[in-house]
Design a protein around this motif. Structure first.
Motif, PDB file in Angstrom:
ATOM      1  N   ASP A 135       0.795  -1.302   0.029  1.00  0.00           N
ATOM      2  CA  ASP A 135      -0.116   0.438  -0.195  1.00  0.00           C
ATOM      3  C   ASP A 135       0.671   1.224  -0.291  1.00  0.00           C
ATOM      4  O   ASP A 135       1.918   1.451   0.732  1.00  0.00           O
ATOM      5  CB  ASP A 135      -1.369  -0.046   0.980  1.00  0.00           C
ATOM      6  N   ARG A 136       0.370   2.650  -0.386  1.00  0.00           N
ATOM      7  CA  ARG A 136       0.798   3.471   0.239  1.00  0.00           C
ATOM      8  C   ARG A 136       1.764   4.259   0.373  1.00  0.00           C
ATOM      9  O   ARG A 136       2.907   4.394   0.416  1.00  0.00           O
ATOM     10  CB  ARG A 136      -0.400   4.347  -0.535  1.00  0.00           C
ATOM     11  N   GLU A 137       0.934   3.902   2.102  1.00  0.00           N
ATOM     12  CA  GLU A 137       1.861   4.340   3.276  1.00  0.00           C
ATOM     13  C   GLU A 137       2.859   3.225   3.534  1.00  0.00           C
ATOM     14  O   GLU A 137       3.606   3.514   4.341  1.00  0.00           O
ATOM     15  CB  GLU A 137       0.708   4.040   4.814  1.00  0.00           C
ATOM     16  N   THR A 138       3.122   2.338   2.732  1.00  0.00           N
ATOM     17  CA  THR A 138       4.456   1.763   3.842  1.00  0.00           C
ATOM     18  C   THR A 138       5.362   2.219   2.745  1.00  0.00           C
ATOM     19  O   THR A 138       6.738   1.754   3.092  1.00  0.00           O
ATOM     20  CB  THR A 138       3.688  -0.232   3.423  1.00  0.00           C
ATOM     21  N   LEU A 139       4.646   2.362   1.613  1.00  0.00           N
ATOM     22  CA  LEU A 139       5.875   2.738   0.321  1.00  0.00           C
ATOM     23  C   LEU A 139       6.531   3.838   0.757  1.00  0.00           C
ATOM     24  O   LEU A 139       7.826   4.184   0.768  1.00  0.00           O
ATOM     25  CB  LEU A 139       4.927   2.773  -0.733  1.00  0.00           C
ATOM     26  N   LYS A 140       5.775   4.901   1.553  1.00  0.00           N
ATOM     27  CA  LYS A 140       5.922   6.299   1.561  1.00  0.00           C
ATOM     28  C   LYS A 140       6.658   5.780   2.869  1.00  0.00           C
ATOM     29  O   LYS A 140       8.093   6.738   3.004  1.00  0.00           O
ATOM     30  CB  LYS A 140       4.517   6.865   1.832  1.00  0.00           C
ATOM     31  N   LYS A 141       6.090   5.072   3.999  1.00  0.00           N
ATOM     32  CA  LYS A 141       7.193   4.760   5.211  1.00  0.00           C
ATOM     33  C   LYS A 141       9.069   4.781   4.426  1.00  0.00           C
ATOM     34  O   LYS A 141       9.907   4.898   4.764  1.00  0.00           O
ATOM     35  CB  LYS A 141       6.569   3.849   5.866  1.00  0.00           C
ATOM     36  N   ALA A 142       9.122   3.442   3.277  1.00  0.00           N
ATOM     37  CA  ALA A 142      10.247   2.643   3.392  1.00  0.00           C
ATOM     38  C   ALA A 142      10.710   3.986   2.486  1.00  0.00           C
ATOM     39  O   ALA A 142      11.558   4.373   3.046  1.00  0.00           O
ATOM     40  CB  ALA A 142      10.223   2.028   3.030  1.00  0.00           C
ATOM     41  N   CYS A 143      10.260   4.783   1.617  1.00  0.00           N
ATOM     42  CA  CYS A 143      10.870   6.397   0.797  1.00  0.00           C
ATOM     43  C   CYS A 143      11.801   7.071   2.171  1.00  0.00           C
ATOM     44  O   CYS A 143      12.823   7.349   2.216  1.00  0.00           O
ATOM     45  CB  CYS A 143      10.046   6.878   0.225  1.00  0.00           C
ATOM     46  N   GLU A 144      10.608   7.111   3.229  1.00  0.00           N
ATOM     47  CA  GLU A 144      11.097   8.052   4.520  1.00  0.00           C
ATOM     48  C   GLU A 144      12.370   7.552   4.830  1.00  0.00           C
ATOM     49  O   GLU A 144      13.804   8.505   5.164  1.00  0.00           O
ATOM     50  CB  GLU A 144      10.192   8.732   4.899  1.00  0.00           C
ATOM     51  N   GLU A 145      12.091   6.315   5.541  1.00  0.00           N
ATOM     52  CA  GLU A 145      13.252   5.490   6.321  1.00  0.00           C
ATOM     53  C   GLU A 145      14.878   5.405   4.336  1.00  0.00           C
ATOM     54  O   GLU A 145      15.538   5.785   5.582  1.00  0.00           O
ATOM     55  CB  GLU A 145      13.138   4.558   6.154  1.00  0.00           C
ATOM     56  N   ALA A 146      15.114   5.217   3.904  1.00  0.00           N
ATOM     57  CA  ALA A 146      15.978   5.175   2.415  1.00  0.00           C
ATOM     58  C   ALA A 146      16.193   6.775   1.631  1.00  0.00           C
ATOM     59  O   ALA A 146      17.158   7.052   1.464  1.00  0.00           O
ATOM     60  CB  ALA A 146      15.366   4.296   1.288  1.00  0.00           C
TER      61      ALA A 146
END
Length: 188
Positions: A135-146
């Motif tokens: 989902d979008r939120e999981t992707l957004k979180k991974a992008c923030e962490e990376a």
């Protein structure tokens, strides 16, 4: 029964695509033989290497030529859709299918697009990945962490469960690893 044609976007290319059509059907062969590009479309498409075929500058006109050739082949046999759609790059093939662009125009326009996109990132270590199954939120979180490695963002929400991320190459690669660990079906 109604028929629709749906055209793929960049990322679905593979070495050898269309070789069987080229060998068997004059309508398909005519499209590739008259593509008028500044590189050997047939050799790259049929023989690779995949690393070169996967470069945006080459992928886009090769994919468009494949789709336009298949469309012209089907049209020659009386197979016509009532609707056409395309995902990203595939939109240009859908425009050809709908009669908005003739074959040479579709291929040359896409070649220009691919070359412009390649020039826009020349000399920059950047990348993109299609992520499936999250989902979008999981992707957004991974992008923030990376993002400690550089900019990486969700840039194309193709459909539920298929989102593209892009940015600095190292950050995209790190986000992909995090997304695979989070359960992504693919991060390509």
């Amino acid at each position: 029964m109604k028929l629709a044609f749906v055209y793929a976007g960049q990322g679905s290319q593979k070495v050898g695509m269309g070789r069987d059509f080229y060998d068997q059907y004059p309508e398909y062969r005519a499209v590739l033989d008259n593509a008028g590009l500044d590189f050997d479309l047939k050799t790259l498409t049929f023989e690779g290497p995949i690393e070169e075929l996967s470069q945006t500058r080459y992928t886009q006109p090769c994919m468009a030529a494949f789709a336009v050739g298949v469309t012209d082949l089907l049209y020659a046999r009386g197979i016509r859709p009532c609707a056409a759609a395309g995902l990203s790059l595939g939109e240009y093939s859908a425009l050809h299918c709908a009669g908005v662009l003739d074959a040479p125009s579709a291929i040359s326009l896409v070649a220009f697009r691919g070359q412009a996109m390649a020039q826009a990132v020349q000399g920059r270590a950047c990348g993109m990945a299609a992520v499936l199954g999250l989902d979008r939120e999981t992707l957004k979180k991974a992008c923030e962490e990376a993002s400690e490695l550089g900019v990486v963002e969700c840039t194309n929400f193709n459909c539920p469960g298929q989102i593209v991320i892009s940015g600095k190459k190292a950050a995209v690669e790190e986000a992909c690893e995090e997304l695979k660990a989070a359960g992504a079906k693919r991060a390509l």
